[in-house]
Design a protein around this motif. Structure first.
Motif, PDB file in Angstrom:
ATOM      1  N   PRO A  49       0.807  -1.062  -0.143  1.00  0.00           N
ATOM      2  CA  PRO A  49       0.012  -0.136   0.136  1.00  0.00           C
ATOM      3  C   PRO A  49       0.622   1.219   0.117  1.00  0.00           C
ATOM      4  CG  PRO A  49       0.067  -1.509   1.920  1.00  0.00           C
ATOM      5  CD  PRO A  49       0.256  -2.283   0.870  1.00  0.00           C
ATOM      6  N   ALA A  50       2.440   1.516   0.761  1.00  0.00           N
ATOM      7  CA  ALA A  50       3.434   1.817   0.368  1.00  0.00           C
ATOM      8  C   ALA A  50       3.526   2.493  -0.758  1.00  0.00           C
ATOM      9  CB  ALA A  50       3.980   2.135   1.309  1.00  0.00           C
ATOM     10  N   VAL A  51       3.922   1.449  -1.748  1.00  0.00           N
ATOM     11  CA  VAL A  51       4.429   1.966  -3.072  1.00  0.00           C
ATOM     12  C   VAL A  51       2.849   2.379  -3.822  1.00  0.00           C
ATOM     13  CG1 VAL A  51       4.686   1.107  -5.544  1.00  0.00           C
ATOM     14  CG2 VAL A  51       6.073   0.230  -3.055  1.00  0.00           C
ATOM     15  N   LEU A  52       1.720   1.650  -3.851  1.00  0.00           N
ATOM     16  CA  LEU A  52       0.445   2.616  -4.418  1.00  0.00           C
ATOM     17  C   LEU A  52       0.617   3.894  -3.947  1.00  0.00           C
ATOM     18  CD1 LEU A  52      -2.337  -0.699  -3.447  1.00  0.00           C
ATOM     19  CD2 LEU A  52      -1.175   0.382  -6.258  1.00  0.00           C
ATOM     20  N   ALA A  53       0.371   4.502  -2.661  1.00  0.00           N
ATOM     21  CA  ALA A  53       0.368   5.426  -2.536  1.00  0.00           C
ATOM     22  C   ALA A  53       1.426   6.615  -2.947  1.00  0.00           C
ATOM     23  CB  ALA A  53       0.421   5.194  -0.626  1.00  0.00           C
ATOM     24  N   LEU A  54       2.880   5.959  -2.807  1.00  0.00           N
ATOM     25  CA  LEU A  54       3.134   6.841  -3.348  1.00  0.00           C
ATOM     26  C   LEU A  54       2.695   7.246  -5.280  1.00  0.00           C
ATOM     27  CD1 LEU A  54       6.631   5.557  -1.967  1.00  0.00           C
ATOM     28  CD2 LEU A  54       6.078   7.519  -1.846  1.00  0.00           C
ATOM     29  N   GLU A  55       2.543   6.821  -6.018  1.00  0.00           N
ATOM     30  CA  GLU A  55       2.601   6.382  -6.649  1.00  0.00           C
ATOM     31  C   GLU A  55       0.687   7.128  -7.241  1.00  0.00           C
ATOM     32  OE1 GLU A  55       3.621   5.590 -10.163  1.00  0.00           O
ATOM     33  OE2 GLU A  55       5.622   4.179  -8.815  1.00  0.00           O
ATOM     34  N   ALA A  56       0.200   7.055  -6.218  1.00  0.00           N
ATOM     35  CA  ALA A  56      -1.157   8.246  -6.133  1.00  0.00           C
ATOM     36  C   ALA A  56      -1.234   9.492  -6.738  1.00  0.00           C
ATOM     37  CB  ALA A  56      -2.347   7.471  -5.333  1.00  0.00           C
ATOM     38  N   THR A  57      -0.042   9.462  -5.251  1.00  0.00           N
ATOM     39  CA  THR A  57       0.572  10.839  -4.712  1.00  0.00           C
ATOM     40  C   THR A  57       1.655  11.410  -6.705  1.00  0.00           C
ATOM     41  OG1 THR A  57       0.533  10.541  -2.540  1.00  0.00           O
ATOM     42  CG2 THR A  57       2.801  11.770  -3.539  1.00  0.00           C
ATOM     43  N   HIS A  58       2.723  10.797  -6.509  1.00  0.00           N
ATOM     44  CA  HIS A  58       2.998  11.244  -7.394  1.00  0.00           C
ATOM     45  C   HIS A  58       1.899  11.579  -9.005  1.00  0.00           C
ATOM     46  CE1 HIS A  58       5.823  10.983 -11.214  1.00  0.00           C
ATOM     47  NE2 HIS A  58       6.152  11.332 -10.603  1.00  0.00           N
ATOM     48  N   SER A  59       0.825  11.205  -9.693  1.00  0.00           N
ATOM     49  CA  SER A  59       0.231  11.628 -10.384  1.00  0.00           C
ATOM     50  C   SER A  59      -0.361  13.495 -10.505  1.00  0.00           C
ATOM     51  CB  SER A  59      -0.534  10.656 -10.362  1.00  0.00           C
ATOM     52  OG  SER A  59      -1.567  10.674  -9.153  1.00  0.00           O
ATOM     53  N   ARG A  60      -0.080  13.411  -8.789  1.00  0.00           N
ATOM     54  CA  ARG A  60      -0.767  14.820  -8.109  1.00  0.00           C
ATOM     55  C   ARG A  60      -0.253  15.552  -7.804  1.00  0.00           C
ATOM     56  NH1 ARG A  60      -4.521  10.682  -6.401  1.00  0.00           N
ATOM     57  NH2 ARG A  60      -6.312  11.040  -6.902  1.00  0.00           N
ATOM     58  N   SER A  61       1.620  15.667  -7.364  1.00  0.00           N
ATOM     59  CA  SER A  61       3.378  16.409  -6.751  1.00  0.00           C
ATOM     60  C   SER A  61       4.183  16.107  -7.263  1.00  0.00           C
ATOM     61  CB  SER A  61       1.627  16.974  -5.320  1.00  0.00           C
ATOM     62  OG  SER A  61       3.418  17.519  -4.950  1.00  0.00           O
TER      63      SER A  61
END
Length: 309
Positions: free
Chosen positions: A197-209
């Protein structure tokens, strides 16, 4: 001289057997990767299935004496269907839940090799650089940099955290920020379960900022000892809400719905194609051509000399 470090508390030991005893007695964990177990037989099965190539003869004999040779069911559980049948490639189940793989899971493990899965290939041709343009990058574009570091890391990996603390700051200040070297992060969840879930969160965050992405990466490594599967989503939400302008609730929703899964799978596939066996693993390119592969939290000097900068 302490050449063997605990992957959980960083205590140093003079022999692998002493480290093994410490990890089990103090942490109930594997001395290779820090994965925890309820009983020692489960630990020995894990050794044989996940770290078989890294075991000493003594450790292998000890594990085999306790649990016997691995059965197909054992291999299926620890390695996934593909490896259980062919004993060749790593299945996604193994990557997610089998623990750290190979040398990358050994705290302090280091390996410098010119056999980085790509021979003398250029950056554009190397399997580690698949879809590189979409990856989080610091410094100049890889196509314009003197050198490029493609880093396969896991936010839950203790050895990655050690690299983040001891080596990355100097790489950033002396090579990345001045525009000489490009640093590309590829997140692969291979150590603890909360890394997924941490890697998923990193990718979801990268797509925004982009800025929030790098901040969250640093946060995970700094707070690693306080994060687990039970709280990773909440601490991620809290950090993003408090420290960034990103919609924290939207990021967590993406994680829960596995929206960035395809992006993570691209990195997992690239890691397999490039022969990554654990984290952290780095592929170094100098003037656009593959130079070497580094496994483990090596020093700044190793990176700089390997890049020729």
């Amino acid at each position: 001289m302490t050449d063997h470090a605990c992957p959980i508390c960083d205590a140093g030991f003079t022999s692998e057997s002493s480290l093994d005893d410490h990890c089990w007695d103090a942490h109930g964990a594997c001395h290779h990767c820090g994965t925890e177990f309820d009983d020692q037989n489960a630990l020995y099965a894990h050794w044989l299935a996940v770290h078989g190539d890294s075991l000493s003869n003594k450790a292998r004999a000890r594990a085999t004496a306790e649990v016997g040779e691995l059965t197909f069911r054992d291999r299926l559980e620890y390695q996934g269907p593909a490896s259980a049948v062919a004993n060749a490639s790593l299945s996604r189940r193994h990557l997610l839940y089998g623990g750290a793989l190979g040398l990358g899971g050994v705290a302090g493990a280091t390996l410098l090799s010119d056999s980085g899965g790509g021979g003398g290939k250029s950056l554009a041709e190397h399997p580690a650089a698949t879809k590189l343009g979409a990856q989080p990058t610091l410094g100049p574009s890889p196509s314009e940099a003197e050198g490029t570091i493609v880093a396969f890391e896991d936010p839950s990996c203790p050895a990655c955290a050690r690299f983040e603390r001891s080596t990355f700051p100097r790489l950033k200040s002396e090579l990345i920020d001045p525009g000489r070297v490009s640093f590309v992060f590829r997140g692969i969840p291979v150590v603890y379960q909360w890394g997924d879930p941490a890697v998923l969160a990193l990718e979801a965050t990268h797509s925004r900022s982009v800025a929030a992405f790098w901040g969250l990466k640093t946060f995970y490594y700094r707070e690693q000892a306080n994060i687990g599967m039970e709280n990773v989503q909440e601490v991620t939400r809290q950090y993003l809400a408090d420290q960034t302008d990103v919609d924290a609730a939207a990021v967590i929703s993406d994680v829960q719905n596995e929206m960035p899964r395809d992006v993570v799978d691209v990195d997992l596939q690239a890691s397999q194609d490039a022969g990554v066996q654990g984290t952290p693993t780095f592929f170094l390119f100098s003037e656009g051509s593959f130079a070497t592969k580094i496994v483990g939290p090596q020093s700044y000097d190793v990176f700089a000399s390997s890049l020729g900068v």
